[in-house]
Design an enzyme around this catalytic site. Sequence first.
Site, short mmCIF file in Angstrom:
data_model
loop_
_atom_site.label_atom_id
_atom_site.label_comp_id
_atom_site.label_asym_id
_atom_site.label_seq_id
_atom_site.Cartn_x
_atom_site.Cartn_y
_atom_site.Cartn_z
N GLN A 65 -9.76 1.72 1.78
CA GLN A 65 -8.75 2.41 2.59
C GLN A 65 -9.42 3.36 3.58
O GLN A 65 -8.99 3.51 4.73
CB GLN A 65 -7.80 3.24 1.71
CG GLN A 65 -7.14 2.48 0.58
CD GLN A 65 -6.18 1.41 1.05
OE1 GLN A 65 -5.53 1.56 2.08
NE2 GLN A 65 -6.10 0.31 0.31
N TYR A 103 -6.43 -0.93 -7.00
CA TYR A 103 -5.79 -2.17 -6.50
C TYR A 103 -5.18 -2.01 -5.11
O TYR A 103 -5.18 -0.92 -4.57
CB TYR A 103 -4.81 -2.74 -7.53
CG TYR A 103 -3.58 -1.99 -7.94
CD1 TYR A 103 -3.05 -0.94 -7.23
CD2 TYR A 103 -2.93 -2.38 -9.11
CE1 TYR A 103 -1.89 -0.32 -7.64
CE2 TYR A 103 -1.77 -1.74 -9.53
CZ TYR A 103 -1.26 -0.71 -8.79
OH TYR A 103 -0.11 -0.10 -9.19
N GLU A 104 -4.77 -3.11 -4.55
CA GLU A 104 -4.30 -3.14 -3.15
C GLU A 104 -5.36 -2.60 -2.19
O GLU A 104 -5.04 -1.94 -1.20
CB GLU A 104 -2.99 -2.36 -2.99
CG GLU A 104 -1.84 -2.86 -3.82
CD GLU A 104 -1.52 -4.32 -3.61
OE1 GLU A 104 -1.85 -4.85 -2.54
OE2 GLU A 104 -0.97 -4.95 -4.52
N GLY A 105 -6.61 -2.90 -2.48
CA GLY A 105 -7.72 -2.36 -1.70
C GLY A 105 -8.18 -1.07 -2.34
O GLY A 105 -7.40 -0.12 -2.45
N ARG A 140 0.81 -1.22 0.00
CA ARG A 140 0.00 0.00 0.00
C ARG A 140 0.84 1.27 0.00
O ARG A 140 0.48 2.25 -0.64
CB ARG A 140 -0.96 -0.03 1.20
CG ARG A 140 -2.13 -0.94 0.93
CD ARG A 140 -3.10 -1.07 2.07
NE ARG A 140 -4.14 -2.04 1.66
CZ ARG A 140 -5.20 -2.35 2.36
NH1 ARG A 140 -5.39 -1.81 3.55
NH2 ARG A 140 -6.08 -3.21 1.89
#
Lengths: 595, 595
Positions: B451, B444-446, B297
């Site tokens: 977040q 992406y990555e959440g 992240r």
Amino acid sequence: MSLDYQVPLRDMRFVIDEWIDAPAWWRSVPAWEDVDGAMAQQVLEEAARFVTERIAPLNSVGDLEGCRFEGGEVAMPAGFREAYADFVAAGWPTLALDTVAGGQGLPQLLEVALQEMLAAANHAWLMSPGLTHGATACLMAHGSAALKRDWLPKIASGEWLTTMCLTEPQAGSDLALLRARATPDAVHEAWRIDGSKIFITGGDHDLTANVVHLVLARLPDAPPGTKGLSLFVVPKWTLGANGEHVRNGVHCEGIEKKMGLKASPTCSMRFEQALGWLVGEPHRGLASMFVMMNAARLQVAMQGVGHAQLAWQRAHAYAHERTQMRAVSAPAHHEGEPGRAAPIAFHPAMRRILLDLRASVEGERAIGYWIGYWLDVAARHPDAQERQAAGQLASLLTPVAKAFFTANGFAAASSALQVFGGYGYIHEYGMEQTVRDCRVAMLYEGTNEIQAIDLLVRKVLGDSGGALRALLAHVTAEAARCTAAGDPALTGAGARLAALVADVQRITGEIAQGSADDRELPYRVADDYLALVGWLLLAFAWARTLRIALNAPADDPFYAEKRTTACYFFAYPLAAFDHRLQLIEVGCRVPLPHV
Amino acid sequence: MSLDYQVPLRDMRFVIDEWIDAPAWWRSVPAWEDVDGAMAQQVLEEAARFVTERIAPLNSVGDLEGCRFEGGEVAMPAGFREAYADFVAAGWPTLALDTVAGGQGLPQLLEVALQEMLAAANHAWLMSPGLTHGATACLMAHGSAALKRDWLPKIASGEWLTTMCLTEPQAGSDLALLRARATPDAVHEAWRIDGSKIFITGGDHDLTANVVHLVLARLPDAPPGTKGLSLFVVPKWTLGANGEHVRNGVHCEGIEKKMGLKASPTCSMRFEQALGWLVGEPHRGLASMFVMMNAARLQVAMQGVGHAQLAWQRAHAYAHERTQMRAVSAPAHHEGEPGRAAPIAFHPAMRRILLDLRASVEGERAIGYWIGYWLDVAARHPDAQERQAAGQLASLLTPVAKAFFTANGFAAASSALQVFGGYGYIHEYGMEQTVRDCRVAMLYEGTNEIQAIDLLVRKVLGDSGGALRALLAHVTAEAARCTAAGDPALTGAGARLAALVADVQRITGEIAQGSADDRELPYRVADDYLALVGWLLLAFAWARTLRIALNAPADDPFYAEKRTTACYFFAYPLAAFDHRLQLIEVGCRVPLPHV
């Protein structure tokens, strides 16, 4: 779940019949004795059928296939040529064209709705016939009798497509820098054009037998700057003495690799001793060209609306289909199993996006069609003063709609992409194409920054606020109707609307006053000012919508949703008005450094 | 005019040496007795040379060529393989890796700067080694001795590349819905993995001899939900009994056609009786995986900074080269001819964009590197409590940086595109590629919405505000230093910063209180809350920057520009803080309808 474009006919009818009440006005126009709400609806249904059956299915494939440049000519993607032929055969290009010019003479308002549909269905395809109306209007207003005889009928009907050749590598927003030149050709009683033009939409293609370019160039005795530009009709093929087709010195030298609109060729053109005919007076080409550009700016505004509509309906459909995570709350009618993943439409972050999209697109539709209505009044009202006032109002509103709607369209497409998560980033679901396609609308037909200067410097400050006063009078009248209605939500909306008007009046006065000593001030705040007026217009749209919806049958879900969205709009997105106002206040006070 | 990426080494040095004063901290760490400001600068210069000479030149060509999927395997664009081999040979993957694991053991702070450079130079290329650090950290923390022996060295050095296989068609943000399964293989004392995974970055490629997948799957006795997920190492090639390479049941079934990152293959993977080894405890795979995701992240956050940097410097260069229209004002040192077209950088609308870009990217750089600094403190501080506090602070800041910087990065790229006018829309000038490439970082990555929930619900409300209080204490201390300094601009910035802290405290309290009776409240305001904290952090960054710049030599243009940008930031862009605060206040009061 269908991600296919569905024409929002119900909302279009609402805007035309109720929000504008266009049929009442149509009844007063002698030429439109046959035009009423039912007839308008029929036209839009027919258009919707054509657009969804013939145009929308080519959107994704056009993006994938793109245009090919081979041997100096451009080949369009499969299916484009046939769809265009059917478009012309069905008479869609002449929907709102005056009957004296062979058109159907229907209201511009319906043409505006058609433009929205076409943009939503397939923006790239729409680019090809995008200049037809502008070129027609230009030739009708400024063309000689001979030009009208030789070129107008086929241009107006769409049989031949047209381009607008302004930009040169060194001259984009600044047309004073144009270099293309025209020299007299005594033999043909015409001119020879030489020069290079770039970013020419549809500079070449295989949709029509001829391509007719409207080209800005300088005569040998032209003064420098924009007052030395003349406009010419320069066709790909000319007619020889015996009626034979003669290839003119117009060459496509390549097409651009672009972010989007892959199915619309953006051409570099070279004019080499190309035969051309002068349109209007020498050195007055810019005035003639502006007829085209103003028409085009409202079309571009409706592209923003079309993209936002597509984004909204796709995101809404997907959000109700896709399930991820348990929801904190579910709608009242929903009988979900506790503990099971819910449709993402239940999650507050997604609802915020969806409601923002809906509030934006439906509000913009009302305003966009309202501009179309004022264009009709400007063209058809029996009273000359009314015509002039309507024209001024449309002219004030057009740059706002162009810049605000296209910026919102891009934001809407990106927000909708976000709803799709990772799927939004891949081609299959269509959202990424919308983001790529719609981005150009903030750039062409005058960048959005140019629109903001046009609005504030020319049309508000340059006019001593006359056109703005007329607009604010309309909004104030709506605010008064709302506050008088007795419903608490509506009274609140009316009071807010009146407060926004007061804010716009106050800040406009401050800008005017401050500009006397600080020439840069209006340029510093122009973009925020345009957005401020944009939010005012959306508030106007939603206040009137709420007023109408509160008088509608309580159990009709269409109006219930309108009420919900209106209340959401006044609570959440309208905060952006205050943000823009704050930025303008800063701009009035704080000089901007050079960087 | 050069549109090539220039690494902002001067600003990086400013942030590291002055804004953070990292060298003072490095001196206190025994393992870093050799590390100082000069050495850090040398590393960054070396990195900059490698990145600009070997990686950046592949950016545009990678986009044009893309990846090819042929015969079940992926071929990368020309030059990628060689550049990656050189990257590994030069030891860049192990820059901040612990020396006990064979790394160079340098500060994470430098790794963060390297990530920014790589993202700006070539985001698509960076995707391939993007998981190396996460996979290394995961195996170091949770791998068995045998796994560490067999896999870790080649993964850590970059000799073999890794993937993170989470997503399945029905399970994106919601990992509870994963279905891939693992069954015991007694012969190999291992597991057999079956299932389909999508959106696997680098699922196959020709950069390295092996591709090692980290796969989430369910054991036969696994409970449902996220507590039944186990993590496995599943390589493309396994080692046979006699050391021979055996093709494992791991198949790439295709690559996605995406909006951007054309040179990074996004693969659909099929695992069919694929041999795998368990990482960590059964059913505890998610915890192991989270080690990878947190590292990832911050990398993604730095992608946002890198994109914004590229956007800023390209727009700045172009705006000073391109001339259009006369300017209302010119910078003091400029001797233009009156009446001639000016660089568009002189026009106020362009200056607003350029200053916004600069304020955003330089502020973000300070915050991003600051997170890297806290990661170093969390890893290296002698005091366990300090380590824990630093870790919590980094963990609070990471989702803010991920979502806020990537959203700003996309906005920055689009704003910079606007500066280029029509040229921005074509491939040649690079801006449209940046817009397309950087958009994925919001997903992406959440997703950025995830977040925001992580920040507000887990890390602020879930922690009773402990980590937030620590952050606000840092900001308050800076505000006090500014107000104490005596300079009027700095006193103003300090007072504003203190007011922002008070606003954040107050609104956080209101959210916490309101959430007791209204469970949906925090989810309704989470995105605005994250942005609010983001603006607070930028204000913190610029207040400290202003304080340092005011103490620097008055005639050094670097610090003069810092002062100018800081004052601009507090006057103009920071108005967005008030906008977000207003939206949160609305969210606390007004429920959100279902739509």
